[in-house]
Design a protein around this motif. Sequence first.
Motif, PDB file in Angstrom:
ATOM      1  N   PHE A   1      21.293   6.761  21.747  1.00  0.00           N
ATOM      2  CA  PHE A   1      22.266   7.467  22.571  1.00  0.00           C
ATOM      3  C   PHE A   1      22.961   6.467  23.483  1.00  0.00           C
ATOM      4  O   PHE A   1      22.357   5.520  23.975  1.00  0.00           O
ATOM      5  CB  PHE A   1      21.592   8.563  23.401  1.00  0.00           C
ATOM      6  CG  PHE A   1      20.993   9.642  22.546  1.00  0.00           C
ATOM      7  CD1 PHE A   1      21.798  10.432  21.747  1.00  0.00           C
ATOM      8  CD2 PHE A   1      19.627   9.850  22.525  1.00  0.00           C
ATOM      9  CE1 PHE A   1      21.254  11.427  20.944  1.00  0.00           C
ATOM     10  CE2 PHE A   1      19.076  10.837  21.733  1.00  0.00           C
ATOM     11  CZ  PHE A   1      19.899  11.623  20.942  1.00  0.00           C
TER      12      PHE A   1
ATOM     13  N   ARG B   1      27.214   5.843  25.573  1.00  0.00           N
ATOM     14  CA  ARG B   1      28.448   6.505  25.977  1.00  0.00           C
ATOM     15  C   ARG B   1      29.237   6.971  24.762  1.00  0.00           C
ATOM     16  O   ARG B   1      29.997   7.919  24.830  1.00  0.00           O
ATOM     17  CB  ARG B   1      29.288   5.570  26.832  1.00  0.00           C
ATOM     18  CG  ARG B   1      28.668   5.384  28.196  1.00  0.00           C
ATOM     19  CD  ARG B   1      29.325   4.411  29.105  1.00  0.00           C
ATOM     20  NE  ARG B   1      30.715   4.111  28.863  1.00  0.00           N
ATOM     21  CZ  ARG B   1      31.348   3.089  29.394  1.00  0.00           C
ATOM     22  NH1 ARG B   1      30.699   2.276  30.199  1.00  0.00           N
ATOM     23  NH2 ARG B   1      32.611   2.877  29.149  1.00  0.00           N
TER      24      ARG B   1
ATOM     25  N   ARG C   1      26.402  10.947  22.835  1.00  0.00           N
ATOM     26  CA  ARG C   1      25.486  11.419  23.871  1.00  0.00           C
ATOM     27  C   ARG C   1      24.751  12.677  23.426  1.00  0.00           C
ATOM     28  O   ARG C   1      25.294  13.504  22.688  1.00  0.00           O
ATOM     29  CB  ARG C   1      26.209  11.650  25.185  1.00  0.00           C
ATOM     30  CG  ARG C   1      27.254  12.706  25.171  1.00  0.00           C
ATOM     31  CD  ARG C   1      27.994  12.816  26.523  1.00  0.00           C
ATOM     32  NE  ARG C   1      29.129  13.674  26.376  1.00  0.00           N
ATOM     33  CZ  ARG C   1      29.066  15.000  26.402  1.00  0.00           C
ATOM     34  NH1 ARG C   1      27.924  15.590  26.602  1.00  0.00           N
ATOM     35  NH2 ARG C   1      30.158  15.721  26.232  1.00  0.00           N
TER      36      ARG C   1
END
Length: 143
Positions: free
Chosen positions: A127, A129, A132
């Motif tokens: 995960f 940016r 997510r």
Amino acid sequence: MTTTDDVIAAARGWVGTPFKHQHRAKGAGVDCGGLAIGIARELGLVEPSWDVTGYGQIPDGVTLEALCDEHMDRVLHCTPGGVVLVAWGRGDPQHLGIVATHPLGGLSMIHAERRRFGRVIEQQLVFSRAMRLVAAFCFRGVA
């Protein structure tokens, strides 16, 4: 009793299936929602004819998450054999994957990937940016 290992093995059996929106056929075509539905059918967690349709290719921010809440149990953490709902960047929730154990350690995600590979793949679950975590779920009837 169906186990999380059964879920992972079933999901891996779909690897290589081409991406096709709202299709449900192992080896012929499936989307991310269809992968979860196909696995649930294959493992006898739902009736063979059970399906969920009517979701679009473009996320609306509520439909996919609501469908997950309706048909699976929300959990606090993503764990092998579970399902993750993810979003790209700041976008709306739009993608599902099955969590597995990565052969080199850590977690992986088995999912029907449309843009880059155009098929069901397994890749390391990271995960960031760019991708997510929105929510984690488990199939009902899996121990």
